[in-house]
Design a protein around this motif. Structure first.
Motif, short mmCIF file in Angstrom:
data_model
loop_
_atom_site.label_atom_id
_atom_site.label_comp_id
_atom_site.label_asym_id
_atom_site.label_seq_id
_atom_site.Cartn_x
_atom_site.Cartn_y
_atom_site.Cartn_z
N PHE A 199 0.82 -1.21 0.00
CA PHE A 199 0.00 0.00 0.00
C PHE A 199 0.86 1.26 0.00
N LEU A 200 2.01 1.23 0.64
CA LEU A 200 2.91 2.37 0.63
C LEU A 200 3.40 2.66 -0.79
N VAL A 201 3.78 1.60 -1.52
CA VAL A 201 4.24 1.78 -2.90
C VAL A 201 3.11 2.32 -3.78
N VAL A 202 1.90 1.77 -3.63
CA VAL A 202 0.76 2.25 -4.43
C VAL A 202 0.48 3.72 -4.10
N GLY A 203 0.54 4.08 -2.82
CA GLY A 203 0.34 5.47 -2.42
C GLY A 203 1.36 6.40 -3.06
N LEU A 204 2.62 5.96 -3.09
CA LEU A 204 3.68 6.76 -3.73
C LEU A 204 3.45 6.89 -5.23
N LEU A 205 2.99 5.81 -5.87
CA LEU A 205 2.71 5.87 -7.30
C LEU A 205 1.60 6.87 -7.61
N PHE A 206 0.58 6.93 -6.75
CA PHE A 206 -0.50 7.89 -6.96
C PHE A 206 -0.03 9.33 -6.76
N LEU A 207 1.07 9.53 -6.05
CA LEU A 207 1.58 10.89 -5.82
C LEU A 207 2.40 11.44 -6.98
N VAL A 208 2.79 10.59 -7.92
CA VAL A 208 3.65 11.04 -9.02
C VAL A 208 3.00 12.17 -9.82
N THR A 209 1.75 12.01 -10.21
CA THR A 209 1.09 13.05 -11.01
C THR A 209 0.88 14.34 -10.23
N PRO A 210 0.34 14.30 -9.00
CA PRO A 210 0.19 15.57 -8.27
C PRO A 210 1.51 16.31 -8.05
N VAL A 211 2.57 15.58 -7.71
CA VAL A 211 3.86 16.23 -7.52
C VAL A 211 4.34 16.85 -8.83
N SER A 212 4.14 16.13 -9.93
CA SER A 212 4.53 16.65 -11.25
C SER A 212 3.79 17.94 -11.57
N ILE A 213 2.50 17.96 -11.26
CA ILE A 213 1.70 19.15 -11.56
C ILE A 213 2.12 20.32 -10.68
N TRP A 214 2.31 20.06 -9.38
CA TRP A 214 2.63 21.15 -8.47
C TRP A 214 4.07 21.63 -8.60
N VAL A 215 5.01 20.71 -8.86
CA VAL A 215 6.42 21.09 -8.93
C VAL A 215 6.83 21.52 -10.33
N PHE A 216 6.51 20.68 -11.33
CA PHE A 216 6.96 20.93 -12.69
C PHE A 216 5.94 21.66 -13.56
N LYS A 217 4.73 21.87 -13.03
CA LYS A 217 3.64 22.46 -13.82
C LYS A 217 3.38 21.64 -15.08
N GLU A 218 3.48 20.34 -14.93
CA GLU A 218 3.31 19.40 -16.04
C GLU A 218 2.63 18.15 -15.48
N SER A 219 1.60 17.66 -16.17
CA SER A 219 0.85 16.52 -15.64
C SER A 219 1.64 15.22 -15.71
N ASN A 220 2.51 15.08 -16.69
CA ASN A 220 3.31 13.86 -16.77
C ASN A 220 4.63 14.16 -17.48
N PRO A 221 5.63 14.64 -16.70
CA PRO A 221 6.89 15.01 -17.34
C PRO A 221 7.60 13.82 -18.00
N LEU A 222 7.40 12.63 -17.46
CA LEU A 222 8.01 11.44 -18.07
C LEU A 222 7.45 11.23 -19.47
N LEU A 223 6.12 11.32 -19.61
CA LEU A 223 5.49 11.15 -20.90
C LEU A 223 5.90 12.29 -21.85
N ARG A 224 6.02 13.49 -21.32
CA ARG A 224 6.38 14.66 -22.14
C ARG A 224 7.77 14.50 -22.75
N ALA A 225 8.63 13.76 -22.07
CA ALA A 225 10.01 13.58 -22.55
C ALA A 225 10.06 12.67 -23.78
#
Length: 191
Positions: free
Chosen positions: A43-69
């Motif tokens: 559950f900890l790993v799943v929780g961290l995976l769900f945080l990837v998009t919000p962190v990307s949006i708030w930090v990078f102003k991008e919904s999926n920087p990995l996909l954008r690359a």
């Protein structure tokens, strides 16, 4: 603006990239299960995976920087950003909020689960086949509806939709938060 033919080609590529990324995440989770991780660890790993998009949006102003690359995805992201205009923040905020609420739910699950038994213990094998298929189906349907909205609506219609989506997400995340807190309290009291 992007030409229709170019956009359709990029959308096909986006679909391939997205599904490749989803399969990679599901394989990672399957690998964790193969190594007999406990429920709190899973559950900890799943929780961290769900945080990837919000962190990307708030930090990078991008919904999926990995996909954008990936090739062509920067152009597609720029097209969506331009089409949404000033509504981009509201549109992305709702996605980030919902995924943060899901992440919180899984972190609480990691916190309240006890024992060192493997997560998969007692769960029928068919569950590990059906759930990934359902997840892939839901994410693909959501992505398809996103594409229809993004490519088929005017900027004004998208502005209205972004406002409604933000309101719905705020209400839904608030209800989820309250239910998670109540559930956690009940579990803690009964333990």
């Amino acid at each position: 603006m992007m030409q229709d033919q170019q956009r359709q080609a990029l959308r096909k590529r986006q679909w391939l990239y997205l599904n490749g990324l989803l399969v990679a995440v599901l394989l990672l989770l399957g690998l964790l299960l193969a190594f007999n991780v406990t429920a709190p660890q899973f559950f900890l790993v799943v929780g961290l995976l769900f945080l990837v998009t919000p962190v990307s949006i708030w930090v990078f102003k991008e919904s999926n920087p990995l996909l954008r690359a990936l090739p062509g995805m920067g152009e597609l992201s720029q097209y969506e950003h331009e089409k949404l205009g000033e509504s981009w923040g509201n549109y992305q905020f709702s996605t980030a909020l919902l995924q943060t609420a899901c992440s919180l739910f899984f972190f609480v699950q990691a916190f309240i689960r006890e024992g060192g038994a493997p997560f998969r213990e007692g769960i029928p094998i068919w569950y590990f086949i059906v759930v990934p298929v359902i997840i892939l189906l839901i994410i693909n349907l959501n992505h398809r509806s996103h594409i229809k909205r993004m490519d088929g609506k005017t900027p004004e219609q998208l502005h209205t939709y972004a406002e409604e989506k933000k309101l719905f997400s705020t209400v839904f995340a608030s209800v989820t938060l309250v239910m998670t807190l109540i559930g956690t309290c009940v579990v803690m009291l009964l333990s």
